[in-house]
Design an enzyme around this catalytic site. Structure first.
Site, PDB file in Angstrom:
ATOM      1  N   ASP A  13       0.811  -1.228   0.000  1.00 30.75           N
ATOM      2  CA  ASP A  13       0.000   0.000   0.000  1.00 30.75           C
ATOM      3  C   ASP A  13       0.844   1.278   0.000  1.00 30.75           C
ATOM      4  O   ASP A  13       0.424   2.307   0.525  1.00 30.75           O
ATOM      5  CB  ASP A  13      -0.959   0.038   1.212  1.00 30.75           C
ATOM      6  CG  ASP A  13      -1.791  -1.212   1.310  1.00 30.75           C
ATOM      7  OD1 ASP A  13      -2.278  -1.669   0.269  1.00 30.75           O
ATOM      8  OD2 ASP A  13      -1.931  -1.744   2.425  1.00 30.75           O
ATOM      9  N   THR A 128      -6.455 -11.656   2.865  1.00 33.74           N
ATOM     10  CA  THR A 128      -7.512 -10.984   2.106  1.00 33.74           C
ATOM     11  C   THR A 128      -8.624 -11.967   1.718  1.00 33.74           C
ATOM     12  O   THR A 128      -9.609 -11.561   1.099  1.00 33.74           O
ATOM     13  CB  THR A 128      -6.933 -10.365   0.825  1.00 33.74           C
ATOM     14  OG1 THR A 128      -6.332 -11.409   0.053  1.00 33.74           O
ATOM     15  CG2 THR A 128      -5.885  -9.306   1.140  1.00 33.74           C
ATOM     16  N   ARG A 142       2.796 -29.121  -6.133  1.00 30.13           N
ATOM     17  CA  ARG A 142       2.831 -29.598  -7.528  1.00 30.13           C
ATOM     18  C   ARG A 142       1.535 -30.242  -7.995  1.00 30.13           C
ATOM     19  O   ARG A 142       1.515 -31.153  -8.808  1.00 30.13           O
ATOM     20  CB  ARG A 142       4.030 -30.539  -7.754  1.00 30.13           C
ATOM     21  CG  ARG A 142       5.335 -29.771  -7.661  1.00 30.13           C
ATOM     22  CD  ARG A 142       6.457 -30.570  -7.130  1.00 30.13           C
ATOM     23  NE  ARG A 142       6.235 -30.901  -5.740  1.00 30.13           N
ATOM     24  CZ  ARG A 142       7.023 -31.699  -5.019  1.00 30.13           C
ATOM     25  NH1 ARG A 142       8.057 -32.257  -5.575  1.00 30.13           N
ATOM     26  NH2 ARG A 142       6.769 -31.947  -3.749  1.00 30.13           N
ATOM     27  N   GLN A 223       2.199  -5.931  -3.226  1.00 32.34           N
ATOM     28  CA  GLN A 223       2.491  -6.015  -1.780  1.00 32.34           C
ATOM     29  C   GLN A 223       3.820  -5.302  -1.453  1.00 32.34           C
ATOM     30  O   GLN A 223       4.164  -4.350  -2.117  1.00 32.34           O
ATOM     31  CB  GLN A 223       2.493  -7.467  -1.286  1.00 32.34           C
ATOM     32  CG  GLN A 223       1.102  -8.105  -1.236  1.00 32.34           C
ATOM     33  CD  GLN A 223       0.679  -8.723  -2.549  1.00 32.34           C
ATOM     34  OE1 GLN A 223       1.476  -9.351  -3.223  1.00 32.34           O
ATOM     35  NE2 GLN A 223      -0.561  -8.566  -2.918  1.00 32.34           N
ATOM     36  N   ALA A 303      -9.506  -0.473   7.438  1.00 34.02           N
ATOM     37  CA  ALA A 303      -8.718   0.693   7.873  1.00 34.02           C
ATOM     38  C   ALA A 303      -7.280   0.232   8.074  1.00 34.02           C
ATOM     39  O   ALA A 303      -7.033  -0.818   8.666  1.00 34.02           O
ATOM     40  CB  ALA A 303      -9.280   1.228   9.176  1.00 34.02           C
ATOM     41  N   ASP A 332       2.783  14.922   1.042  1.00 31.04           N
ATOM     42  CA  ASP A 332       1.786  15.953   1.372  1.00 31.04           C
ATOM     43  C   ASP A 332       0.958  15.603   2.611  1.00 31.04           C
ATOM     44  O   ASP A 332       0.465  16.493   3.299  1.00 31.04           O
ATOM     45  CB  ASP A 332       0.844  16.164   0.171  1.00 31.04           C
ATOM     46  CG  ASP A 332       0.217  14.854  -0.288  1.00 31.04           C
ATOM     47  OD1 ASP A 332       0.982  13.947  -0.664  1.00 31.04           O
ATOM     48  OD2 ASP A 332      -1.020  14.728  -0.239  1.00 31.04           O
TER      49      ASP A 332
HETATM   50  P1  IMP Z   1      -2.928 -12.832   1.581  1.00 31.63           P
HETATM   51  O1  IMP Z   1      -1.953 -12.276   0.607  1.00 31.63           O
HETATM   52  O2  IMP Z   1      -4.364 -12.580   1.212  1.00 31.63           O
HETATM   53  O3  IMP Z   1      -2.660 -14.279   1.897  1.00 31.63           O
HETATM   54  O4  IMP Z   1      -2.707 -12.052   2.970  1.00 31.63           O
HETATM   55  C1  IMP Z   1      -1.531 -12.195   3.743  1.00 31.63           C
HETATM   56  C2  IMP Z   1      -1.128 -10.876   4.382  1.00 31.63           C
HETATM   57  O5  IMP Z   1      -0.705  -9.983   3.384  1.00 31.63           O
HETATM   58  C3  IMP Z   1      -2.248 -10.159   5.150  1.00 31.63           C
HETATM   59  O6  IMP Z   1      -1.685  -9.499   6.266  1.00 31.63           O
HETATM   60  C4  IMP Z   1      -2.750  -9.153   4.138  1.00 31.63           C
HETATM   61  O7  IMP Z   1      -3.375  -8.054   4.763  1.00 31.63           O
HETATM   62  C5  IMP Z   1      -1.445  -8.767   3.462  1.00 31.63           C
HETATM   63  N1  IMP Z   1      -1.633  -8.272   2.101  1.00 31.63           N
HETATM   64  C6  IMP Z   1      -1.855  -8.979   0.991  1.00 31.63           C
HETATM   65  N2  IMP Z   1      -1.956  -8.172  -0.082  1.00 31.63           N
HETATM   66  C7  IMP Z   1      -1.746  -6.934   0.351  1.00 31.63           C
HETATM   67  C8  IMP Z   1      -1.650  -5.663  -0.301  1.00 31.63           C
HETATM   68  O8  IMP Z   1      -1.781  -5.524  -1.522  1.00 31.63           O
HETATM   69  N3  IMP Z   1      -1.409  -4.609   0.509  1.00 31.63           N
HETATM   70  C9  IMP Z   1      -1.217  -4.729   1.844  1.00 31.63           C
HETATM   71  N4  IMP Z   1      -1.283  -5.879   2.488  1.00 31.63           N
HETATM   72  C10 IMP Z   1      -1.538  -6.982   1.750  1.00 31.63           C
END
Ligand code: IMP
Length: 427
Positions: A13, A128, A142, A223, A303, A332
């Site tokens: 993010d 998620t 596999r 990520q 949040a 900003d």
């Molecule tokens: P997963 O990728 O859905 O298995 O989630 C595993 C961890 O990665 C959790 O803590 C999610 O909140 C975090 N996560 C996965 N994708 C994102 C992203 O795009 N931004 C921030 N956190 C992420």
């Protein structure tokens, strides 16, 4: 030949969508190399906001070839929905390709992600629930279904039957829920296969040809560093490799072909999901950052937890990914704070450490050691030259450069493409 890997430096993010979009203007090819629709990239282009989860942000430029690499896990339903969304918004998607080696997220992956997460109780990861972990599990076991299997009717039927037998056993015997029906999934996914068949390609070969032709290739990470399966804050991580090295595996390109690594880093820190976060502000300052920075998830709406900039994390990200340039985002959002804090080390067990600890137990016990610097009150959202930033904001950027020994080449002062201070060329 020019190739750039763009990665998230913190917990995701950081604003990678905006930087990808910015750099994509000069690129010929934009490639995603890991993760799936757990990602959420918000891009503001020509005053319009776009939200993408799976398709590379480069798609917003008509002339760019966009590739979903072999390291990505693809939910075909989401892919088709995203294509429909883009087409509704008058974005042409004719230059999108998908690696035949990418793995497919199946309905049982999504269901198991949710069931496993719920069964963890207080030890939940905060996933998620998009099926990401279970899809990568099948890949490493596999037994996964790849895009090339999905579009081959015989392969797909056989693999689906075998997988479903195992998964239904799990659903019934372990979780006590209804099994899934073979015919329903077969019909649904065969329909998806028809629709995506023409997009399937040997993406590693296409990238190689592009580099040999002297074109510019941008590898777009999703990520962030601390969500990396090996180098992140395990177990509170995702199941893929967001660090720069992940691009080599997830796109099928050798490390000697990568010229630069851009680390996208927010001017403060955020984290979604569970796990320790030393600079977290569970007070009104954190709330102010959340509101001013619109820190709510693109994918889940959750949040985000907010806190001060952590230079220990930034230095660690530079180490594991060989970051050559930072893109500092959302500067900003810090306007208006009287004082700004930067975490320069951690106090733990009566000593101060300056390197990111490997153990999560230690990380959990870390207290931030802060340096306090002057804030600035001016609105900087219209600033386009570094020298025009308030002096305190310039000092903040320079201090980050000193602490990380890495240049800040791009600075974002707002969500728009034009709200970017450029201090050097990347491509
Ligand atoms: P997963 O990728 O859905 O298995 O989630 C595993 C961890 O990665 C959790 O803590 C999610 O909140 C975090 N996560 C996965 N994708 C994102 C992203 O795009 N931004 C921030 N956190 C992420």
């Amino acid at each position: 030949m020019a190739s750039v890997v763009l990665i998230g430096t913190q917990w995701g993010d950081e604003g990678k969508g905006k930087v990808t979009d910015f750099l994509a203007e000069k690129a010929d090819l934009v490639v995603r190399y890991q993760g799936g629709n757990n990602a959420g990239h918000t891009v503001v282009a020509k005053g319009e906001e776009f939200k993408l989860h799976l398709i590379p942000s480069g798609i917003l430029y008509e002339d760019k070839t966009c590739v979903i690499g072999n390291g990505v896990v693809v939910d075909p339903k989401v892919l088709l929905e995203e294509l429909a969304y883009l087409s509704e918004r008058k974005v042409k998607t004719g230059k999108l390709l998908i690696s035949s080696n990418a793995h497919v997220i199946m309905p049982y992956h999504r269901i198991l992600d949710a069931l496993e997460e719920d069964s963890r109780g207080e030890h939940k990861i905060g996933t998620t629930k998009r099926g990401i972990g279970p899809a990568y599990m099948d890949k490493t076991l596999r037994i996964g279904i790849r895009i090339m299997d999905l579009i081959d009717d015989e392969e797909f039927a056989g693999k689906l039957r075998r997988n479903l037998q195992d998964k239904n056993n799990l659903l019934i015997k372990v979780y006590g829920v209804e099994p899934l029906d073979y015919d329903t999934i077969y019909q649904e996914y065969s329909g998806y296969a028809q629709k995506i068949r023409s997009l399937v390609a040997d993406s590693s070969l296409i990238i190689d040809e592009s580099l040999k032709a002297g074109e510019k290739v941008l590898f777009e990470g999703a990520q962030g560093t601390l969500l990396d399966l090996d180098h992140g804050t395990y177990p509170y991580v995702t199941s893929s490799h967001p660090i720069a090295g992940g691009a080599c595996i997830g796109a099928g390109v050798g490390p000697t072909r990568i010229n630069r690594v851009v680390g996208v880093i927010k001017a403060y820190t955020t984290r979604v999901g569970e796990g320790p976060f030393p600079t977290e502000l569970a007070d009104e300052t954190g709330e102010l950052m959340r509101q001013n920075g619109h820190e709510f998830g693109t994918t889940t709406g959750r949040a985000r937890r907010c806190g001060w900039f952590d230079a220990v994390i930034a230095r660690y990200a530079v180490r594991v990914s060989g970051i050559s340039d930072f893109a500092l985002m959302k500067l900003d959002v810090l306007s208006g704070f009287e004082k700004i804090k930067i975490c320069v080390g951690y106090r733990v067990n009566n000593e101060v450490i300056y390197e990111f600890p490997q153990s999560q137990k230690i990380f959990k016990a870390c207290e931030p050691v802060y340096e306090v610097i002057e804030g600035w009150q001016e609105d900087i959202t219209g600033v386009t030259h570094f020298e025009d930033l308030p002096k305190a904001a310039q000092d903040y950027v320079r201090r980050i450069e000193q602490l990380t020994e890495t240049q800040v080449t791009l600075i974002a002062v707002g969500p728009g493409r034009e709200q970017t201070i450029v201090r050097g060329e990347i491509f």
